[in-house]
Design a protein around this motif. Sequence first.
Motif, PDB file in Angstrom:
ATOM      1  N   GLU A  97      12.935   7.512 -16.777  1.00 34.11           N
ATOM      2  CA  GLU A  97      12.086   6.493 -16.361  1.00 34.11           C
ATOM      3  C   GLU A  97      10.463   6.541 -16.840  1.00 34.11           C
ATOM      4  OE1 GLU A  97      14.378   4.485 -12.295  1.00 34.11           O
ATOM      5  OE2 GLU A  97      13.219   7.080 -12.178  1.00 34.11           O
ATOM      6  N   ASN A  98      10.039   7.231 -18.127  1.00 34.14           N
ATOM      7  CA  ASN A  98       8.976   7.403 -17.989  1.00 34.14           C
ATOM      8  C   ASN A  98       7.754   6.194 -18.372  1.00 34.14           C
ATOM      9  OD1 ASN A  98       6.576   9.236 -19.392  1.00 34.14           O
ATOM     10  ND2 ASN A  98       7.490   8.897 -21.267  1.00 34.14           N
ATOM     11  N   ALA A  99       8.681   5.160 -18.545  1.00 34.96           N
ATOM     12  CA  ALA A  99       7.865   4.330 -19.294  1.00 34.96           C
ATOM     13  C   ALA A  99       7.754   3.080 -18.189  1.00 34.96           C
ATOM     14  CB  ALA A  99       8.923   3.103 -19.897  1.00 34.96           C
ATOM     15  N   TRP A 100       7.691   3.332 -16.522  1.00 31.35           N
ATOM     16  CA  TRP A 100       7.412   2.925 -15.497  1.00 31.35           C
ATOM     17  C   TRP A 100       6.434   3.536 -14.037  1.00 31.35           C
ATOM     18  CZ3 TRP A 100      12.106   2.048 -17.933  1.00 31.35           C
ATOM     19  CH2 TRP A 100      12.835   1.198 -18.651  1.00 31.35           C
ATOM     20  N   LEU A 101       6.341   5.411 -14.649  1.00 33.68           N
ATOM     21  CA  LEU A 101       5.927   6.138 -13.985  1.00 33.68           C
ATOM     22  C   LEU A 101       4.820   6.220 -14.738  1.00 33.68           C
ATOM     23  CD1 LEU A 101       9.167   8.267 -13.007  1.00 33.68           C
ATOM     24  CD2 LEU A 101       7.400   6.637 -11.593  1.00 33.68           C
ATOM     25  N   SER A 102       4.102   7.663 -15.831  1.00 29.54           N
ATOM     26  CA  SER A 102       3.409   7.509 -16.297  1.00 29.54           C
ATOM     27  C   SER A 102       3.243   6.550 -17.273  1.00 29.54           C
ATOM     28  CB  SER A 102       2.859   9.341 -17.161  1.00 29.54           C
ATOM     29  OG  SER A 102       2.856   9.749 -15.872  1.00 29.54           O
ATOM     30  N   GLN A 153       0.827  -1.037   0.044  1.00 32.50           N
ATOM     31  CA  GLN A 153      -0.633   0.002  -0.191  1.00 32.50           C
ATOM     32  C   GLN A 153       0.912   1.560  -0.258  1.00 32.50           C
ATOM     33  OE1 GLN A 153      -3.277   0.297   1.334  1.00 32.50           O
ATOM     34  NE2 GLN A 153      -3.884   2.542   1.904  1.00 32.50           N
ATOM     35  N   VAL A 154       2.104   1.093   0.817  1.00 31.33           N
ATOM     36  CA  VAL A 154       2.912   2.460   1.047  1.00 31.33           C
ATOM     37  C   VAL A 154       3.517   2.912  -0.516  1.00 31.33           C
ATOM     38  CG1 VAL A 154       4.786   3.787   2.294  1.00 31.33           C
ATOM     39  CG2 VAL A 154       2.995   1.593   3.539  1.00 31.33           C
ATOM     40  N   LEU A 155       4.002   1.202  -1.549  1.00 32.16           N
ATOM     41  CA  LEU A 155       4.383   1.789  -2.322  1.00 32.16           C
ATOM     42  C   LEU A 155       3.744   2.016  -3.600  1.00 32.16           C
ATOM     43  CD1 LEU A 155       6.111  -1.849  -2.657  1.00 32.16           C
ATOM     44  CD2 LEU A 155       7.736   0.409  -2.470  1.00 32.16           C
ATOM     45  N   TRP A 156       2.637   1.560  -3.640  1.00 29.71           N
ATOM     46  CA  TRP A 156       0.690   2.729  -4.217  1.00 29.71           C
ATOM     47  C   TRP A 156       0.693   3.610  -4.398  1.00 29.71           C
ATOM     48  CZ3 TRP A 156      -1.117   1.808  -8.541  1.00 29.71           C
ATOM     49  CH2 TRP A 156      -1.094   0.185  -9.046  1.00 29.71           C
ATOM     50  N   GLU A 157       0.392   4.022  -2.715  1.00 35.33           N
ATOM     51  CA  GLU A 157       1.052   5.465  -2.161  1.00 35.33           C
ATOM     52  C   GLU A 157       1.363   6.831  -3.303  1.00 35.33           C
ATOM     53  OE1 GLU A 157       0.779   5.606   2.167  1.00 35.33           O
ATOM     54  OE2 GLU A 157      -1.425   4.598   2.073  1.00 35.33           O
ATOM     55  N   LYS A 158       3.291   6.188  -3.113  1.00 40.79           N
ATOM     56  CA  LYS A 158       4.495   6.941  -3.531  1.00 40.79           C
ATOM     57  C   LYS A 158       4.195   7.251  -5.176  1.00 40.79           C
ATOM     58  CE  LYS A 158       8.560   8.277  -3.631  1.00 40.79           C
ATOM     59  NZ  LYS A 158      10.407   7.782  -3.336  1.00 40.79           N
ATOM     60  N   PHE A 159       3.769   5.590  -5.439  1.00 38.91           N
ATOM     61  CA  PHE A 159       3.813   5.866  -6.934  1.00 38.91           C
ATOM     62  C   PHE A 159       2.788   6.231  -7.519  1.00 38.91           C
ATOM     63  CE2 PHE A 159       1.740   2.998 -10.850  1.00 38.91           C
ATOM     64  CZ  PHE A 159       2.757   3.467 -11.447  1.00 38.91           C
ATOM     65  N   VAL A 160       1.667   6.540  -6.683  1.00 43.80           N
ATOM     66  CA  VAL A 160       0.526   7.183  -7.356  1.00 43.80           C
ATOM     67  C   VAL A 160       1.228   8.989  -7.659  1.00 43.80           C
ATOM     68  CG1 VAL A 160      -1.724   8.269  -6.923  1.00 43.80           C
ATOM     69  CG2 VAL A 160      -1.300   5.686  -6.917  1.00 43.80           C
ATOM     70  N   PHE A 161       1.641   9.586  -6.149  1.00 47.99           N
ATOM     71  CA  PHE A 161       1.986  11.135  -5.506  1.00 47.99           C
ATOM     72  C   PHE A 161       2.897  11.004  -7.047  1.00 47.99           C
ATOM     73  CE2 PHE A 161       5.435  13.509  -4.861  1.00 47.99           C
ATOM     74  CZ  PHE A 161       5.020  14.468  -5.130  1.00 47.99           C
ATOM     75  N   LEU A 162       4.137  10.255  -7.333  1.00 44.26           N
ATOM     76  CA  LEU A 162       5.818  10.331  -8.113  1.00 44.26           C
ATOM     77  C   LEU A 162       5.783  10.248  -9.515  1.00 44.26           C
ATOM     78  CD1 LEU A 162       8.462  10.874  -7.842  1.00 44.26           C
ATOM     79  CD2 LEU A 162       8.879   8.597  -7.977  1.00 44.26           C
ATOM     80  N   ALA A 163       4.093   8.967 -10.100  1.00 40.12           N
ATOM     81  CA  ALA A 163       3.558   9.059 -11.332  1.00 40.12           C
ATOM     82  C   ALA A 163       3.451  10.948 -11.681  1.00 40.12           C
ATOM     83  CB  ALA A 163       3.028   8.165 -12.031  1.00 40.12           C
ATOM     84  N   SER A 164       2.499  11.388 -11.089  1.00 41.27           N
ATOM     85  CA  SER A 164       1.609  12.249 -10.973  1.00 41.27           C
ATOM     86  C   SER A 164       2.955  14.150 -11.009  1.00 41.27           C
ATOM     87  CB  SER A 164       0.846  13.074 -10.340  1.00 41.27           C
ATOM     88  OG  SER A 164      -0.108  11.925 -10.679  1.00 41.27           O
ATOM     89  N   PHE A 165       3.814  14.196  -9.628  1.00 44.37           N
ATOM     90  CA  PHE A 165       4.652  15.172  -9.371  1.00 44.37           C
ATOM     91  C   PHE A 165       5.689  14.848 -10.695  1.00 44.37           C
ATOM     92  CE2 PHE A 165       8.190  16.083  -7.154  1.00 44.37           C
ATOM     93  CZ  PHE A 165       8.111  17.177  -7.424  1.00 44.37           C
ATOM     94  N   SER A 166       6.026  13.855 -11.422  1.00 47.67           N
ATOM     95  CA  SER A 166       7.475  13.678 -12.253  1.00 47.67           C
ATOM     96  C   SER A 166       6.204  14.074 -13.836  1.00 47.67           C
ATOM     97  CB  SER A 166       7.522  12.237 -12.860  1.00 47.67           C
ATOM     98  OG  SER A 166       8.584  11.559 -11.591  1.00 47.67           O
ATOM     99  N   GLY A 167       5.226  13.876 -13.607  1.00 50.42           N
ATOM    100  CA  GLY A 167       4.390  13.837 -15.407  1.00 50.42           C
ATOM    101  C   GLY A 167       4.488  15.785 -15.258  1.00 50.42           C
ATOM    102  N   ILE A 168       3.897  16.087 -14.241  1.00 46.06           N
ATOM    103  CA  ILE A 168       3.670  17.741 -14.272  1.00 46.06           C
ATOM    104  C   ILE A 168       5.026  18.263 -14.370  1.00 46.06           C
ATOM    105  CG2 ILE A 168       3.255  18.525 -11.723  1.00 46.06           C
ATOM    106  CD1 ILE A 168       1.371  19.708 -14.635  1.00 46.06           C
ATOM    107  N   THR A 169       5.733  17.914 -13.951  1.00 41.83           N
ATOM    108  CA  THR A 169       7.275  18.874 -13.611  1.00 41.83           C
ATOM    109  C   THR A 169       8.194  18.790 -15.112  1.00 41.83           C
ATOM    110  OG1 THR A 169       8.309  17.123 -12.399  1.00 41.83           O
ATOM    111  CG2 THR A 169       7.635  18.696 -11.086  1.00 41.83           C
TER     112      THR A 169
END
Length: 306
Positions: free
Chosen positions: A270-275, A182-198
């Motif tokens: 790491e685009n393919a593994w995030l968004s 669950q903790v991994l997913w919480e960070k993943f949801v944030f980080l994929a979005s954070f990486s995408g917008i920045t």
Amino acid sequence: MKIAIMGSGGIGGYFGAQLAQKTDNDVWFVARGPHLQAIRENGLQVKSEVGETVVFPAQATDNPKDIGPVDIVVFAVKLYSVDEAAEQCRPLVSEQTGVISFQNGIGSEERIDDILGPGHAIGGIVYAPLAIEAPGIIRHTGNLARLTVGELSGARSERLQSFVSACRAAEIEASMSENITQVLWEKFVFLASFSGITCLTRQPIGFTQEDPFARELFEHALREAVAVAQAEAIMLDDGFVEKTMAFAMGMGANAQSSMLTDLQNGRPLENAWLSGKIVELARKHKINAPVHQAFFTAMKPFEAVT
């Protein structure tokens, strides 16, 4: 403990340096190229607003066979290097060795266990703005530097309790989770979005904090990722999006994703593994994810730039 740092960049270099400098643990750094040469010649240096650390001499090598079996591997390589690095870990791994995966995305633990055998992979999350500033030098921005680790089974294993104790002795803020997935997913949801917008805006988070259109786009990205998590049977807390928005809006204006740093420096992404992973799972579950599709598509031309 005997600890190997597989990938002595921002994350591995920072936490490895604390463990090596502030405790009597036997810490080895696996690095390569100019970074390895600088560590051997000048030590591993950490520059931080909360205090500088220098490990000299540092035990550093590019060949894990020089190290032999260890208690814990701090596995901190980029997502596109997981398979190669896991293969290189074979000389480090005995029956009881734990390999703590500090990756940005999801699924690395399964890949590690597929290569090294079941039971070795441990989930890990790092919250810290860290990067290699120059060969042999790690830059820590701000004062946030903490980690969470957990066995995939939820067990409070002896190996993990020993590692957390070693971290705390090194003045590292460390905790153990009994639900690390669950903790991994919480960070993943944030980080994929954070990486995408920045990366899309080519700006640190301060732009999104100030611009209402960017802020709305970021929130839509979070909601898409939460929908994917729910489809994967990961039930995030009520109000997760609102809490995450509040967290992001409270970050230092100069905070940016590591993927934006890689983009700015012409390194692979790491685009393919995030968004990209969000898009993949969204299609699997027939969920619309246009914002992450835009993030993913916009970065595709830069994924392998070196």
